[in-house]
Design a protein around this motif. Structure first.
Motif, mmCIF file in Angstrom:
data_model
loop_
_atom_site.group_PDB
_atom_site.id
_atom_site.type_symbol
_atom_site.label_atom_id
_atom_site.label_comp_id
_atom_site.label_asym_id
_atom_site.label_seq_id
_atom_site.Cartn_x
_atom_site.Cartn_y
_atom_site.Cartn_z
ATOM 1 N N MET A 1 8.883 5.591 -8.481
ATOM 2 C CA MET A 1 10.077 4.828 -9.391
ATOM 3 C C MET A 1 8.981 3.281 -9.460
ATOM 4 S SD MET A 1 12.519 4.551 -11.012
ATOM 5 C CE MET A 1 14.308 4.425 -10.958
ATOM 6 N N SER A 2 8.250 2.870 -8.033
ATOM 7 C CA SER A 2 7.709 1.441 -8.307
ATOM 8 C C SER A 2 6.646 1.885 -9.251
ATOM 9 C CB SER A 2 7.253 1.852 -7.329
ATOM 10 O OG SER A 2 6.510 1.719 -6.189
ATOM 11 N N GLY A 3 5.711 3.326 -9.282
ATOM 12 C CA GLY A 3 5.293 3.371 -10.452
ATOM 13 C C GLY A 3 4.961 3.570 -11.746
ATOM 14 N N SER A 4 5.888 3.830 -12.274
ATOM 15 C CA SER A 4 6.584 3.724 -13.770
ATOM 16 C C SER A 4 7.551 2.258 -13.865
ATOM 17 C CB SER A 4 7.643 4.097 -13.561
ATOM 18 O OG SER A 4 9.358 4.207 -13.156
ATOM 19 N N GLU B 1 5.456 -0.812 -12.630
ATOM 20 C CA GLU B 1 4.507 -0.780 -11.818
ATOM 21 C C GLU B 1 3.816 -0.549 -13.715
ATOM 22 O OE1 GLU B 1 2.479 -0.315 -8.523
ATOM 23 O OE2 GLU B 1 3.645 -0.998 -7.329
ATOM 24 N N GLY B 2 3.962 0.281 -14.356
ATOM 25 C CA GLY B 2 3.214 0.285 -15.666
ATOM 26 C C GLY B 2 3.095 -0.569 -16.522
ATOM 27 N N ALA B 3 4.937 -0.291 -16.315
ATOM 28 C CA ALA B 3 5.935 -1.181 -17.374
ATOM 29 C C ALA B 3 5.566 -3.096 -17.241
ATOM 30 C CB ALA B 3 7.110 -1.021 -17.347
#
Length: 67
Positions: free
Chosen positions: A1-4, A6-8
């Motif tokens: 979840m944290s990857g999405s 950070e991507g956003a």
């Protein structure tokens, strides 16, 4: 979840930077175009007006020639 997330966030920051660069480029373009418009206006204003035809007398009232 944290990857999405950070991507956003990264995408949002990238878009903000792109918008800032585009605004800077637009400002520069506007300044260049204004400078060109001023140059053209000064050139147009520097052109002398055409000589006026004579309105009375024997010479120049029927045929206008310049050498």
């Amino acid at each position: 979840m944290s990857g999405s997330i950070e991507g956003a966030v990264g995408a949002a920051v990238g878009l903000q930077q792109a918008i800032a660069m585009q605004e800077k480029d637009n400002l520069l373009l506007r300044k260049v175009l204004d400078g060109q418009a001023n140059t053209i206006l000064s050139l147009v204003n520097s052109v002398p007006t055409a000589p006026q035809l004579a309105t009375s007398g024997m010479v120049g009232t029927l045929l206008h020639t310049t050498a």
